[in-house]
Design a protein around this motif. Sequence first.
Motif, PDB file in Angstrom:
ATOM      1  N   LEU A   1       0.878  -1.077   0.241  1.00 31.49           N
ATOM      2  CA  LEU A   1      -0.052   0.356  -0.150  1.00 31.49           C
ATOM      3  C   LEU A   1       1.300   1.223  -0.015  1.00 31.49           C
ATOM      4  CD1 LEU A   1      -2.735   0.988  -0.128  1.00 31.49           C
ATOM      5  CD2 LEU A   1      -2.291   1.152   2.697  1.00 31.49           C
ATOM      6  N   LEU A   2       2.229   1.457   0.905  1.00 30.83           N
ATOM      7  CA  LEU A   2       2.865   2.247   1.050  1.00 30.83           C
ATOM      8  C   LEU A   2       3.377   2.447  -0.665  1.00 30.83           C
ATOM      9  CD1 LEU A   2       4.332   2.047   4.391  1.00 30.83           C
ATOM     10  CD2 LEU A   2       3.037   3.742   3.677  1.00 30.83           C
ATOM     11  N   GLY A   3       3.744   1.788  -1.307  1.00 31.19           N
ATOM     12  CA  GLY A   3       4.718   1.174  -2.544  1.00 31.19           C
ATOM     13  C   GLY A   3       3.179   2.022  -3.585  1.00 31.19           C
ATOM     14  N   LEU A   4       2.155   1.619  -3.619  1.00 29.54           N
ATOM     15  CA  LEU A   4       1.231   2.522  -4.213  1.00 29.54           C
ATOM     16  C   LEU A   4       1.145   4.069  -4.137  1.00 29.54           C
ATOM     17  CD1 LEU A   4      -1.273   1.767  -6.528  1.00 29.54           C
ATOM     18  CD2 LEU A   4      -2.190   2.027  -3.635  1.00 29.54           C
ATOM     19  N   LEU A   5       0.611   4.432  -2.724  1.00 27.93           N
ATOM     20  CA  LEU A   5       1.142   5.334  -2.745  1.00 27.93           C
ATOM     21  C   LEU A   5       1.946   6.636  -2.620  1.00 27.93           C
ATOM     22  CD1 LEU A   5      -1.239   5.354   0.733  1.00 27.93           C
ATOM     23  CD2 LEU A   5      -1.576   5.865  -1.172  1.00 27.93           C
ATOM     24  N   SER A   6       3.341   5.932  -2.748  1.00 22.27           N
ATOM     25  CA  SER A   6       4.878   6.508  -3.304  1.00 22.27           C
ATOM     26  C   SER A   6       4.820   6.479  -4.453  1.00 22.27           C
ATOM     27  CB  SER A   6       5.930   6.319  -2.084  1.00 22.27           C
ATOM     28  OG  SER A   6       5.969   5.626  -0.950  1.00 22.27           O
ATOM     29  N   GLY A   7       4.253   5.880  -5.117  1.00 18.67           N
ATOM     30  CA  GLY A   7       4.146   5.501  -6.847  1.00 18.67           C
ATOM     31  C   GLY A   7       3.452   6.838  -7.492  1.00 18.67           C
ATOM     32  N   ALA A   8       2.643   7.223  -6.997  1.00 14.85           N
ATOM     33  CA  ALA A   8       1.493   8.053  -7.054  1.00 14.85           C
ATOM     34  C   ALA A   8       1.632   9.522  -6.729  1.00 14.85           C
ATOM     35  CB  ALA A   8       0.088   7.874  -6.782  1.00 14.85           C
ATOM     36  N   LEU A   9       2.385   9.624  -5.644  1.00 17.14           N
ATOM     37  CA  LEU A   9       2.668  11.077  -5.056  1.00 17.14           C
ATOM     38  C   LEU A   9       4.074  11.025  -6.045  1.00 17.14           C
ATOM     39  CD1 LEU A   9       1.592  13.066  -3.389  1.00 17.14           C
ATOM     40  CD2 LEU A   9       3.874  12.228  -1.616  1.00 17.14           C
ATOM     41  N   LEU A  10       5.158  10.030  -6.242  1.00 14.47           N
ATOM     42  CA  LEU A  10       6.336  10.409  -6.623  1.00 14.47           C
ATOM     43  C   LEU A  10       5.656  11.032  -7.957  1.00 14.47           C
ATOM     44  CD1 LEU A  10       9.017  11.154  -6.870  1.00 14.47           C
ATOM     45  CD2 LEU A  10       9.206   8.479  -7.665  1.00 14.47           C
ATOM     46  N   ALA A  11       5.087  10.433  -8.871  1.00 12.60           N
ATOM     47  CA  ALA A  11       4.274  11.105 -10.405  1.00 12.60           C
ATOM     48  C   ALA A  11       3.363  12.638 -10.147  1.00 12.60           C
ATOM     49  CB  ALA A  11       3.124   9.692 -10.604  1.00 12.60           C
ATOM     50  N   GLN A  12       2.555  12.850  -9.108  1.00 12.34           N
ATOM     51  CA  GLN A  12       2.047  13.989  -8.694  1.00 12.34           C
ATOM     52  C   GLN A  12       2.899  15.307  -9.141  1.00 12.34           C
ATOM     53  OE1 GLN A  12      -0.148  13.702  -5.540  1.00 12.34           O
ATOM     54  NE2 GLN A  12      -1.441  15.694  -6.456  1.00 12.34           N
TER      55      GLN A  12
ATOM     56  N   ALA B   1       2.545   5.337 -12.317  1.00 12.55           N
ATOM     57  CA  ALA B   1       3.101   5.145 -11.186  1.00 12.55           C
ATOM     58  C   ALA B   1       2.630   4.008 -10.360  1.00 12.55           C
ATOM     59  CB  ALA B   1       4.003   6.240 -11.097  1.00 12.55           C
ATOM     60  N   GLY B   2       1.601   4.900  -9.711  1.00 15.29           N
ATOM     61  CA  GLY B   2       1.325   3.448  -8.618  1.00 15.29           C
ATOM     62  C   GLY B   2       0.561   2.093  -8.452  1.00 15.29           C
ATOM     63  N   LEU B   3       0.811   2.207 -10.024  1.00 14.77           N
ATOM     64  CA  LEU B   3       0.164   0.316  -9.755  1.00 14.77           C
ATOM     65  C   LEU B   3       2.161   0.161 -10.047  1.00 14.77           C
ATOM     66  CD1 LEU B   3      -1.553   0.018 -12.242  1.00 14.77           C
ATOM     67  CD2 LEU B   3      -2.352  -0.453  -9.666  1.00 14.77           C
ATOM     68  N   ALA B   4       2.495   0.704 -10.448  1.00 13.31           N
ATOM     69  CA  ALA B   4       4.351   0.291 -10.424  1.00 13.31           C
ATOM     70  C   ALA B   4       5.275  -0.016  -8.963  1.00 13.31           C
ATOM     71  CB  ALA B   4       5.669   1.026 -11.473  1.00 13.31           C
ATOM     72  N   GLY B   5       4.749   1.204  -8.667  1.00 17.23           N
ATOM     73  CA  GLY B   5       4.707   1.311  -7.284  1.00 17.23           C
ATOM     74  C   GLY B   5       4.925  -0.083  -6.190  1.00 17.23           C
ATOM     75  N   PHE B   6       3.712  -0.221  -6.465  1.00 13.30           N
ATOM     76  CA  PHE B   6       2.604  -1.756  -5.386  1.00 13.30           C
ATOM     77  C   PHE B   6       3.487  -2.454  -6.569  1.00 13.30           C
ATOM     78  CE2 PHE B   6      -0.338  -4.969  -5.813  1.00 13.30           C
ATOM     79  CZ  PHE B   6      -0.577  -4.345  -4.956  1.00 13.30           C
ATOM     80  N   LEU B   7       3.555  -2.551  -7.328  1.00  9.19           N
ATOM     81  CA  LEU B   7       4.375  -4.311  -7.405  1.00  9.19           C
ATOM     82  C   LEU B   7       5.382  -4.385  -7.271  1.00  9.19           C
ATOM     83  CD1 LEU B   7       4.862  -6.488  -9.602  1.00  9.19           C
ATOM     84  CD2 LEU B   7       5.135  -5.327 -11.540  1.00  9.19           C
ATOM     85  N   ALA B   8       6.753  -3.644  -7.462  1.00  2.00           N
ATOM     86  CA  ALA B   8       8.217  -3.161  -6.414  1.00  2.00           C
ATOM     87  C   ALA B   8       8.212  -3.828  -5.317  1.00  2.00           C
ATOM     88  CB  ALA B   8       8.432  -1.829  -7.262  1.00  2.00           C
ATOM     89  N   ALA B   9       6.930  -3.161  -4.419  1.00  2.00           N
ATOM     90  CA  ALA B   9       6.435  -2.907  -3.018  1.00  2.00           C
ATOM     91  C   ALA B   9       6.672  -4.155  -2.681  1.00  2.00           C
ATOM     92  CB  ALA B   9       5.942  -2.458  -2.258  1.00  2.00           C
ATOM     93  N   TRP B  10       4.923  -4.751  -3.768  1.00  2.24           N
ATOM     94  CA  TRP B  10       5.326  -6.623  -3.884  1.00  2.24           C
ATOM     95  C   TRP B  10       6.635  -7.282  -3.598  1.00  2.24           C
ATOM     96  CZ3 TRP B  10       4.607 -10.486  -8.067  1.00  2.24           C
ATOM     97  CH2 TRP B  10       4.326 -11.461  -7.333  1.00  2.24           C
ATOM     98  N   LEU B  11       7.458  -6.423  -4.622  1.00  2.01           N
ATOM     99  CA  LEU B  11       8.585  -8.120  -5.356  1.00  2.01           C
ATOM    100  C   LEU B  11       9.314  -7.940  -4.402  1.00  2.01           C
ATOM    101  CD1 LEU B  11       8.593  -7.369  -8.844  1.00  2.01           C
ATOM    102  CD2 LEU B  11       7.775  -9.707  -7.949  1.00  2.01           C
ATOM    103  N   LEU B  12       9.741  -7.142  -3.696  1.00  2.00           N
ATOM    104  CA  LEU B  12      10.321  -7.153  -2.514  1.00  2.00           C
ATOM    105  C   LEU B  12       9.540  -7.819  -1.050  1.00  2.00           C
ATOM    106  CD1 LEU B  12      11.269  -3.399  -2.114  1.00  2.00           C
ATOM    107  CD2 LEU B  12      13.095  -4.804  -2.260  1.00  2.00           C
ATOM    108  N   VAL B  13       8.793  -7.948  -0.788  1.00  2.00           N
ATOM    109  CA  VAL B  13       7.941  -8.837  -0.218  1.00  2.00           C
ATOM    110  C   VAL B  13       7.678  -9.901  -0.194  1.00  2.00           C
ATOM    111  CG1 VAL B  13       5.562  -9.161   1.348  1.00  2.00           C
ATOM    112  CG2 VAL B  13       6.586  -6.908   0.883  1.00  2.00           C
TER     113      VAL B  13
END
Length: 151
Positions: free
Chosen positions: A87-98, A110-122
């Motif tokens: 969830l933090l990855g999703l919000l971080s990606g969207a916030l960075l794009a904004q 960007a939000g989905l990319a942040g979510f995917l990156a965080a999910w891969l880390l987990v």
Amino acid sequence: MIEERGRVVGVEPGAVWVETLRQSTCSSCAANAGCGRGVLQRLGAGASRGQVRALCDLHLNMGDSVVLGLREDLLLKSALMFYLLPLLGLLSGALLAQCYGLSDSWLIVAGLAGFLAAWLLVRRHARRHLDDPASQPVVLRALITRAEGPA
């Protein structure tokens, strides 16, 4: 320590496979009588069985009843990692794009990319600690079931 009862369905050196019964909390709800989920729970449709590998230093056989234990801090850390980090990855990606002033469609990407990156880390973290004894449930004790004979 969080405890759960189960039945041994498999034995291997240093560990056992335990089948547990998953139940919902419908029995404690005030609306249980008028709720469809509560009716399904009473009919047995809401319960499902799950198997878990637990570390064990006891001599157990198939069919033995046991009590499993899992540390509370481990459960809390795992829940935070598996739910909060993506969830933090999703919000971080969207916030960075904004912050870069990108359009709404890029914000979503960007939000989905942040979510995917965080999910891969987990996922990487979970695979790395898969065989870590500190992150696995343990058999706390065996339950003695007494055979009832003629009284």
